[in-house]
Write an enzyme that holds these catalytic residues in place. Structure first.
Site, PDB file in Angstrom:
ATOM      1  CD1 TRP A   3      -2.209  -2.117   1.947  1.00  0.00           C
ATOM      2  CD2 TRP A   3      -2.942  -1.307  -0.002  1.00  0.00           C
ATOM      3  NE1 TRP A   3      -3.206  -2.937   1.490  1.00  0.00           N
ATOM      4  CE2 TRP A   3      -3.678  -2.466   0.310  1.00  0.00           C
ATOM      5  CE3 TRP A   3      -3.237  -0.635  -1.192  1.00  0.00           C
ATOM      6  CZ2 TRP A   3      -4.693  -2.971  -0.514  1.00  0.00           C
ATOM      7  CZ3 TRP A   3      -4.240  -1.137  -2.023  1.00  0.00           C
ATOM      8  CH2 TRP A   3      -4.953  -2.283  -1.681  1.00  0.00           C
ATOM      9  CG  ASP A  50      -3.268   3.967   4.154  1.00  0.00           C
ATOM     10  OD1 ASP A  50      -4.340   3.802   4.771  1.00  0.00           O
ATOM     11  OD2 ASP A  50      -2.945   3.290   3.146  1.00  0.00           O
ATOM     12  CE  LYS A 100      -8.501  -3.235   4.198  1.00  0.00           C
ATOM     13  NZ  LYS A 100      -7.797  -2.375   3.254  1.00  0.00           N
TER      14      LYS A 100
HETATM   15  C1  PLP Z   1      -7.187  -1.873   2.125  1.00  0.00           C
HETATM   16  C2  PLP Z   1      -6.144  -0.845   2.166  1.00  0.00           C
HETATM   17  C3  PLP Z   1      -6.049   0.163   1.176  1.00  0.00           C
HETATM   18  C4  PLP Z   1      -6.923   0.208  -0.040  1.00  0.00           C
HETATM   19  O1  PLP Z   1      -8.200   0.593   0.240  1.00  0.00           O
HETATM   20  P1  PLP Z   1      -9.278   0.835  -0.915  1.00  0.00           P
HETATM   21  O2  PLP Z   1     -10.413   1.393  -0.146  1.00  0.00           O
HETATM   22  O3  PLP Z   1      -9.557  -0.495  -1.532  1.00  0.00           O
HETATM   23  O4  PLP Z   1      -8.721   1.771  -1.895  1.00  0.00           O
HETATM   24  C5  PLP Z   1      -5.063   1.127   1.335  1.00  0.00           C
HETATM   25  N1  PLP Z   1      -4.228   1.104   2.387  1.00  0.00           N
HETATM   26  C6  PLP Z   1      -4.275   0.149   3.332  1.00  0.00           C
HETATM   27  C7  PLP Z   1      -3.323   0.191   4.484  1.00  0.00           C
HETATM   28  C8  PLP Z   1      -5.235  -0.862   3.249  1.00  0.00           C
HETATM   29  O5  PLP Z   1      -5.306  -1.810   4.203  1.00  0.00           O
END
Ligand code: PLP
Length: 356
Positions: free
Chosen positions: A100, A167, A191
């Site tokens: 990511w 993030d 999540k």
């Molecule tokens: C799942 C995830 C993403 C991507 O998320 P989307 O909503 O599918 O774009 C980005 N960063 C992390 C750390 C993730 O776990």
């Protein structure tokens, strides 16, 4: 009985699903479905306002912070953030700790200079680098708090004088943290926050003032703030499910209480795996994730057998990400301790069977 270890979208509290399903048929005794009410009605405005106040309350945000619910998932933030804060004359610094983070770096390079201050790519992203320095002429420093795919997690907040950006998609609301230290936080909802289709952004007012001018309205954070996350039709149902999940978290004692349970879950799983030579834990111990536990098995025949056994016992989502292989067990907020007890029992039984 199903035990849901999916990495995302992932488990949510059963009572949230029950209430959300009632709202699809009849929302708050209005005779209308949540799916057919206007977003500019008090009915939905109350939902959005409650979600925003629950975030402020749970994360203990100070009054300098703006809370937004935006479209496009975390992946949109990979480019929207540099679009707002980077340019050909500016530089941003990034930490590279997995898939990511790498994607965020790739997108940022479209907008300006990117300096990768450290990377753990040399060891397949199985650890978190330390001792790196963030150049003081960076517009911001970006990192991923929990690396969902590789199973590593930062157990500390980097010290830096430049605006801190994270993030937090896969560990937000799972542990206490001084969220006010961050100038900008984003997280896909699917999540720990709620349903897929919406993205949480927490941004510092002063930081937002430094943003670039002449952006498309949908890309400009300040325009979203001015419109209270309602510049256009928001993802009404997804925000509703987030609000219900946030209510559930608050009712159950908030982040402090869930962190205690999350620690118990992770400790039980890791300590079980540590005792069984059949399984390997590739991640550096100090950097293990409390949300996504990654483990492997050297014997491919036994690996298949373990997967089949999990399936038979109703354990869903145990297979590792296609990049990493092996197994990944996700331990998000809504996963009860009893599910971790069930899988550790299974792991122990499996180990006993093949120990002889
Ligand atoms: C799942 C995830 C993403 C991507 O998320 P989307 O909503 O599918 O774009 C980005 N960063 C992390 C750390 C993730 O776990």
């Amino acid at each position: 009985m199903i035990h849901n270890f999916n990495a995302g979208p992932s488990i949510l509290p059963k009572e949230v699903f029950e209430e959300a399903s009632r709202a699809i048929v009849d929302f708050n005794n209005t005779g209308l479905s949540i799916l057919e009410i206007g977003h500019r009605t008090p009915l939905f405005e109350n939902v959005l306002n409650e979600a925003v106040s629950l975030i402020k309350d749970l994360m203990q945000l100070d009054s300098n912070k703006e809370v937004l619910f935006l479209h496009g998932g975390a992946s949109t933030q990979f480019f929207q953030l540099p679009m707002n804060f980077l340019s050909k004359e500016k530089k941003a610094s990034y930490l590279d700790c997995g898939v990511w983070g790498t994607k965020a770096i790739k997108e940022a390079k479209n907008f300006g200079l990117v300096e990768v201050v450290a990377s753990s790519e040399d060891k397949n992203y199985t650890y978190i680098p330390t001792g790196f320095e963030v150049p003081i002429d960076s517009s911001y420093f970006h990192y991923t708090t929990n690396n969902t795919i590789e199973g590593t997690q930062m157990q500390w907040i980097p010290e830096t004088s430049v605006p801190l950006v994270a993030d937090m998609s896969s560990d937000i609301l799972s542990r206490e943290m001084d969220f006010n230290r961050f100038s900008f936080i984003y997280a896909g909802a699917q999540k720990n926050i709620g349903a897929a289709g919406v993205n949480l952004v927490v941004a510092d007012k002063e930081f937002l003032k430094q943003g670039n001018e002449n952006l498309p309205s949908m890309m400009d954070y300040r325009v979203h703030v001015a419109n209270g996350s309602m510049l256009n039709t928001p993802p009404v149902f997804a925000i509703y499910v987030c609000m219900l999940t946030l209510r559930w978290l608050k009712k159950n004692g908030g982040i402090k209480a869930i962190e205690e349970i999350n620690s118990k879950k992770a400790e039980l799983l890791y300590s079980t795996l540590e005792q069984i030579p059949l399984f390997q834990l590739p991640v550096n111990k100090a950097d293990r994730s409390f949300m996504n536990a990654v483990f492997t098995m050297e014997n491919p025949t036994l690996e298949k057998e373990f997967v089949a056994l999990c399936k038979k016992e109703g354990m869903v989502g145990v297979e590792g990400h296609r990049n990493v292989g092996g197994f990944r067990v996700s331990l998000y907020n809504a996963l009860p301790l009893s599910s971790v007890e069930a899988i550790t029992d299974l792991i122990n039984a499996f180990a006993n069977k093949y120990a002889s």
